[in-house]
Write an enzyme that holds these catalytic residues in place. Structure first.
Site, PDB file in Angstrom:
ATOM      1  N   CYS A  67       0.956  -8.488   2.827  1.00 18.30           N
ATOM      2  CA  CYS A  67       0.403  -7.603   1.798  1.00 18.30           C
ATOM      3  C   CYS A  67       1.459  -7.384   0.706  1.00 18.30           C
ATOM      4  O   CYS A  67       2.612  -7.820   0.840  1.00 18.30           O
ATOM      5  CB  CYS A  67      -0.011  -6.272   2.426  1.00 18.30           C
ATOM      6  SG  CYS A  67       1.400  -5.229   2.861  1.00 18.30           S
ATOM      7  N   HIS A  69       4.197  -2.412   9.159  1.00 21.42           N
ATOM      8  CA  HIS A  69       3.710  -3.783   9.194  1.00 21.42           C
ATOM      9  C   HIS A  69       4.703  -4.703   9.926  1.00 21.42           C
ATOM     10  O   HIS A  69       5.913  -4.419   9.979  1.00 21.42           O
ATOM     11  CB  HIS A  69       3.438  -4.274   7.776  1.00 21.42           C
ATOM     12  CG  HIS A  69       2.224  -3.619   7.170  1.00 21.42           C
ATOM     13  ND1 HIS A  69       1.638  -4.032   5.994  1.00 21.42           N
ATOM     14  CD2 HIS A  69       1.475  -2.564   7.623  1.00 21.42           C
ATOM     15  CE1 HIS A  69       0.586  -3.265   5.738  1.00 21.42           C
ATOM     16  NE2 HIS A  69       0.470  -2.360   6.707  1.00 21.42           N
ATOM     17  N   GLU A 117       5.975  -7.611   9.204  1.00 21.58           N
ATOM     18  CA  GLU A 117       7.051  -8.199   8.394  1.00 21.58           C
ATOM     19  C   GLU A 117       8.184  -7.191   8.207  1.00 21.58           C
ATOM     20  O   GLU A 117       9.365  -7.530   8.318  1.00 21.58           O
ATOM     21  CB  GLU A 117       6.511  -8.614   7.016  1.00 21.58           C
ATOM     22  CG  GLU A 117       5.382  -9.636   7.048  1.00 21.58           C
ATOM     23  CD  GLU A 117       3.990  -9.009   7.135  1.00 21.58           C
ATOM     24  OE1 GLU A 117       3.812  -7.983   7.819  1.00 21.58           O
ATOM     25  OE2 GLU A 117       3.066  -9.569   6.519  1.00 21.58           O
TER      26      GLU A 117
HETATM   27  O1  LIG Z   1       1.109  -7.638   5.668  1.00 21.23           O
HETATM   28  C1  LIG Z   1       0.522  -7.079   6.618  1.00 21.23           C
HETATM   29  C2  LIG Z   1      -0.754  -6.539   6.495  1.00 21.23           C
HETATM   30  C3  LIG Z   1      -1.293  -5.834   7.522  1.00 21.23           C
HETATM   31  N1  LIG Z   1      -0.593  -5.656   8.665  1.00 21.23           N
HETATM   32  C4  LIG Z   1      -1.176  -4.850   9.748  1.00 21.23           C
HETATM   33  C5  LIG Z   1      -1.378  -3.398   9.405  1.00 21.23           C
HETATM   34  C6  LIG Z   1      -2.571  -3.009  10.232  1.00 21.23           C
HETATM   35  O2  LIG Z   1      -2.111  -2.593  11.533  1.00 21.23           O
HETATM   36  C7  LIG Z   1      -3.355  -4.303  10.339  1.00 21.23           C
HETATM   37  C8  LIG Z   1      -4.459  -4.404   9.319  1.00 21.23           C
HETATM   38  O3  LIG Z   1      -5.544  -3.701   9.801  1.00 21.23           O
HETATM   39  P1  LIG Z   1      -7.069  -4.065   9.406  1.00 21.23           P
HETATM   40  O4  LIG Z   1      -7.885  -3.367  10.444  1.00 21.23           O
HETATM   41  O5  LIG Z   1      -7.243  -5.558   9.476  1.00 21.23           O
HETATM   42  O6  LIG Z   1      -7.287  -3.527   8.023  1.00 21.23           O
HETATM   43  O7  LIG Z   1      -2.438  -5.351  10.057  1.00 21.23           O
HETATM   44  C9  LIG Z   1       0.655  -6.206   8.827  1.00 21.23           C
HETATM   45  O8  LIG Z   1       1.306  -6.053   9.882  1.00 21.23           O
HETATM   46  N2  LIG Z   1       1.172  -6.917   7.802  1.00 21.23           N
HETATM   47 ZN   LIG Z   2       2.241  -5.567   4.836  1.00 26.34          ZN
END
Ligand SMILES: O=c1ccn([C@H]2C[C@H](O)[C@@H](COP(=O)(O)O)O2)c(=O)[nH]1
Ligand SMILES: [Zn+2]
Length: 189
Positions: free
Chosen positions: A122, A96, A98
Site C-alpha cells: 500500500c 502491515h 512490510e
Molecule cells: O501493504 C499492505 C496492505 C495491507 N496489509 C494488511 C493489512 C490488513 O491486515 C490486511 C488488509 O485487509 P483487507 O481485509 O484485505 O482489507 O492486509 C499489509 O500487511 N500490507
Molecule cells: Zn501497507
C-alpha cells in the site's frame, strides 16, 4: 568375487557417482515461501500478508507479517473491516507486513535489499520501503491495483526508481511435511 563383495562394490560405485538432487526450490521460491510462511502467523481473519527482506548476498535480513502492535492484545483489538466507527475496525491499528519486516531487520540497514511480499504494498508501506533504501519489490498478488493507495504506491516507486516485479510461480505449492521417516530418507548404517 563373491556376492557380498559384488554388492559392496555396486554400492561404493553408487556413492562415488551420486549426483546432487535437482528438485530443490530456487532462491525466489525460497524467499516467497518464507514470506508466505510468515503470513501464517497473522491473526487477520480475512487477509494474511507476509514479507521477507533479502540482501544482495541472498541473506534474509527481515521477516514480518500483518499484526497488532506490541502491547495491543490481538484478542482485544478489532479484526473487522466494515464497522460503523473506524475505531472498531482493524485498519487504524494493524501493522502491515512490510513495516514489520523493515522494523524487525537484523542487519544495520536494508539498503539495496529486495522485499518479497504476498500482496503489492500500500502507499504507507511504499513510503517505508523507499525511505529504508530497499530497491526492489517482488510481489505475488496485485488485487488492489485499482485502488488509489496502490496507484499512489506505483507513482512513488516509479519516481524513486524502485523496481517492482510480479512473481510468477513455477510451482503452485511447496509442501512442508513434518511427518518424514528419516530412516527411509537416509538409512543409517
Ligand atoms: O501493504 C499492505 C496492505 C495491507 N496489509 C494488511 C493489512 C490488513 O491486515 C490486511 C488488509 O485487509 P483487507 O481485509 O484485505 O482489507 O492486509 C499489509 O500487511 N500490507
Ligand atoms: Zn501497507
Amino acid at each position: 568375487m563373491d556376492l557380498t563383495e559384488n554388492i559392496a562394490n555396486i554400492s561404493l560405485h553408487e556413492e562415488q557417482t551420486a549426483k546432487k538432487r535437482n528438485d530443490y526450490i530456487d532462491w525466489q521460491e525460497y524467499f516467497m515461501a518464507v514470506a508466505f510462511l510468515a503470513a501464517k502467523r497473522s491473526k487477520d481473519p480475512k487477509t494474511q500478508v507476509g514479507a521477507c527482506i533479502v540482501n544482495n548476498d541472498n541473506k534474509i535480513v527481515g521477516i514480518g507479517y500483518n499484526g497488532m502492535p506490541i502491547g495491543c492484545n490481538d484478542d482485544d483489538f478489532p479484526w473487522g473491516k466494515n464497522t460503523p466507527s473506524p475505531l472498531d475496525s482493524k485498519y487504524l491499528y494493524v501493522c502491515h507486513a512490510e513495516m514489520n519486516a523493515i522494523l524487525n531487520k537484523n542487519s544495520a540497514d536494508v539498503k539495496d535489499c529486495t522485499i518479497y511480499v504476498g500482496l503489492f504494498p500500500c502507499n504507507e508501506c511504499a513510503k517505508m520501503i523507499i525511505q529504508s533504501g530497499i530497491k526492489k519489490v517482488v510481489y505475488l498478488s496485485d488485487k488492489n491495483a485499482h485502488r488509489p493507495e496502490y496507484i499512489a504506491s506505483k507513482k512513488m516507486f516509479n519516481a524513486s526508481n524502485i523496481i517492482y516485479k510480479q512473481y510468477k510461480p513455477r510451482i503452485s505449492k511447496i509442501e512442508i511435511n513434518f511427518d518424514i521417516d528419516w530412516d527411509l530418507v537416509s538409512p543409517t548404517k
